[in-house]
Motif scaffolding. Structure first.
Motif, PDB file in Angstrom:
ATOM      1  N   MET A   1     -81.116 -43.039  65.969  1.00 26.55           N
ATOM      2  CA  MET A   1     -81.354 -41.615  65.750  1.00 26.55           C
ATOM      3  C   MET A   1     -82.501 -41.374  64.775  1.00 26.55           C
ATOM      4  O   MET A   1     -83.305 -40.454  64.963  1.00 26.55           O
ATOM      5  CB  MET A   1     -80.075 -40.944  65.250  1.00 26.55           C
ATOM      6  N   LYS A   2     -82.600 -42.202  63.743  1.00 26.87           N
ATOM      7  CA  LYS A   2     -83.697 -42.060  62.786  1.00 26.87           C
ATOM      8  C   LYS A   2     -85.043 -42.287  63.477  1.00 26.87           C
ATOM      9  O   LYS A   2     -86.016 -41.560  63.235  1.00 26.87           O
ATOM     10  CB  LYS A   2     -83.521 -43.059  61.642  1.00 26.87           C
ATOM     11  N   VAL A   3     -85.101 -43.307  64.326  1.00 33.79           N
ATOM     12  CA  VAL A   3     -86.338 -43.568  65.061  1.00 33.79           C
ATOM     13  C   VAL A   3     -86.635 -42.423  66.020  1.00 33.79           C
ATOM     14  O   VAL A   3     -87.776 -41.969  66.133  1.00 33.79           O
ATOM     15  CB  VAL A   3     -86.248 -44.906  65.823  1.00 33.79           C
ATOM     16  N   GLN A   4     -85.599 -41.903  66.705  1.00 35.74           N
ATOM     17  CA  GLN A   4     -85.816 -40.795  67.631  1.00 35.74           C
ATOM     18  C   GLN A   4     -86.262 -39.545  66.883  1.00 35.74           C
ATOM     19  O   GLN A   4     -87.140 -38.815  67.355  1.00 35.74           O
ATOM     20  CB  GLN A   4     -84.548 -40.517  68.437  1.00 35.74           C
TER      21      GLN A   4
ATOM     22  N   GLY B   1     -94.034 -34.913  67.870  1.00 35.25           N
ATOM     23  CA  GLY B   1     -94.291 -33.867  68.845  1.00 35.25           C
ATOM     24  C   GLY B   1     -94.926 -34.306  70.149  1.00 35.25           C
ATOM     25  O   GLY B   1     -95.529 -33.501  70.867  1.00 35.25           O
ATOM     26  N   LYS B   2     -94.772 -35.572  70.522  1.00 34.65           N
ATOM     27  CA  LYS B   2     -95.365 -36.066  71.763  1.00 34.65           C
ATOM     28  C   LYS B   2     -94.353 -36.162  72.901  1.00 34.65           C
ATOM     29  O   LYS B   2     -94.696 -36.596  73.998  1.00 34.65           O
ATOM     30  CB  LYS B   2     -95.995 -37.444  71.532  1.00 34.65           C
ATOM     31  N   GLY B   3     -93.112 -35.779  72.625  1.00 36.76           N
ATOM     32  CA  GLY B   3     -92.081 -35.827  73.653  1.00 36.76           C
ATOM     33  C   GLY B   3     -91.633 -37.231  74.009  1.00 36.76           C
ATOM     34  O   GLY B   3     -91.062 -37.455  75.081  1.00 36.76           O
TER      35      GLY B   3
END
Length: 355
Positions: A139-142, A149-151
């Protein structure tokens, strides 16, 4: 310290809510906030009542990790050093592959397996990570990717960081369940690989589990003499017992196993070793794959050096001629403390100097 809500699978969260006199359907709402909208505060869960939010705040935290260091490599690899609520530190790595974004997670603080070439074992095992602490790494990486902001999305997971995953079996299995949940991050089981140094009973249990998750085994030697000299676990589970477990897994699942093989100069990288490895795997050719890994030198283990390109190529060619599927692993993050455990070790040294 309150537990992380990431500790719970969706069914466990549902049961917990019912036990606390909440509606069962709230679990799917909370799940959506955590894994689809990826909020980091219970207050942001706007379709929950104040009473439910207060209950969650009283009972849980969300992310039990704090960023200490983030290193970005020239090849796009990003290495994270996280601090846990008890101030221990762990490492997580984001790798940009041709097929997507892969994250390597840690499952224990320290490691007791005793591989003499490995930076992870410089700190002996302090404890297992909770399910929530493993989930929080993803989750931290996500969240980091979301902020750019690159999706971009985490698409693959390798459970190969610090520690022995099968020595923390229950929490790792719960982690896999959460990652695979179709209403969460929904990372497909076949996009996940779990690596073990060879805990024979757990390999068999994993085979019975029914998950479609990939299995990798850290082999690193083709015979007991060499393997015992570099991996203490071979004393408990020598190659004969390990191969029996491999046969059980293959028969039960019909799924391919990857064998990890770190190339150590003058130790396990000679032509005779390649021939022994080919002989060891000859009856498993169709369902095995050998991953030859260039060694990242660890300061504390300076008696080991990486194999030369010539020796690695000869080793590879011998395996291929014997019909063994193999590849030389692509390297990631060589400019940012690439070996697992190096970043944490460096940070611990810095803190010791400060004191």
């Amino acid at each position: 310290m309150k537990p992380s809500i990431y500790d719970l699978t969706q069914s466990e969260l549902s049961d917990w809510l019912v036990e606390h006199h909440e509606k069962k359907f709230r679990a799917s709402q909370i799940w959506q906030w955590l894994y689809e909208k990826r909020v980091i505060s219970f207050k942001d869960m706007s379709n929950l009542s104040h009473k439910t939010i207060e209950l969650l705040e009283e009972s849980f935290i969300i992310a039990p990790l704090k960023e200490v260091v983030v290193q970005e490599g020239e090849d796009g690899t990003t290495k994270y050093l996280f601090e846990l609520t008890d101030h221990h530190m762990i490492e997580t790595v984001l790798m940009r592959q041709a097929y997507g974004l892969s994250v390597c997670v840690t499952t224990q603080i320290g490691c007791n397996i005793g591989c003499t070439f490995c930076a992870s074992g410089l700190l002996k095992k302090q404890r297992n990570l909770t399910t929530g602490e493993i989930v929080a790494q993803i989750m931290k990486v996500q969240h980091y990717l979301d902020d750019q902001g690159k999706g971009e999305r985490v698409s693959h997971i390798v459970v190969m960081g610090i520690g022995e995953p099968f020595d923390n079996y229950k929490n790792v299995m719960n982690f896999l369940t959460i990652m695979n949940d179709s209403k969460g991050l929904h990372i497909g089981a076949r996009h996940v690989t779990v690596s073990t140094s060879g805990l024979v009973p757990k390999i068999k249990e994993f085979a019975e589990n029914g998950l479609q998750v990939n299995l990798a085994i850290s082999l690193h030697a083709p015979n007991n003499e060499v393997r015992t000299s570099i991996m203490q676990i071979n004393k408990a589970y020598p190659i004969e017992r390990l191969m029996d477990a491999v046969d059980f897994y293959l028969e039960k699942t019909n799924r391919r196993i990857t064998f990890e093989y770190i190339m150590l100069a003058g130790v396990n990288d000679q032509a005779e070793h390649a021939r022994q490895l080919a002989e060891l795997l000859k009856d498993k050719k169709k369902l095995t794959y050998v991953n030859l890994i260039p060694y990242n030198t660890v300061e504390e283990h300076n008696n080991y050096q990486r194999s030369s390109k010539e020796d690695t190529l000869e080793f590879y060619n011998i395996l291929k001629k014997q019909g063994i599927n193999c590849v030389v692993r692509q390297e990631f993050g060589t400019d940012i403390d690439a070996a697992c455990g190096q970043l944490r070790s460096k940070q611990m040294k810095k803190e010791k100097v400060k004191k």
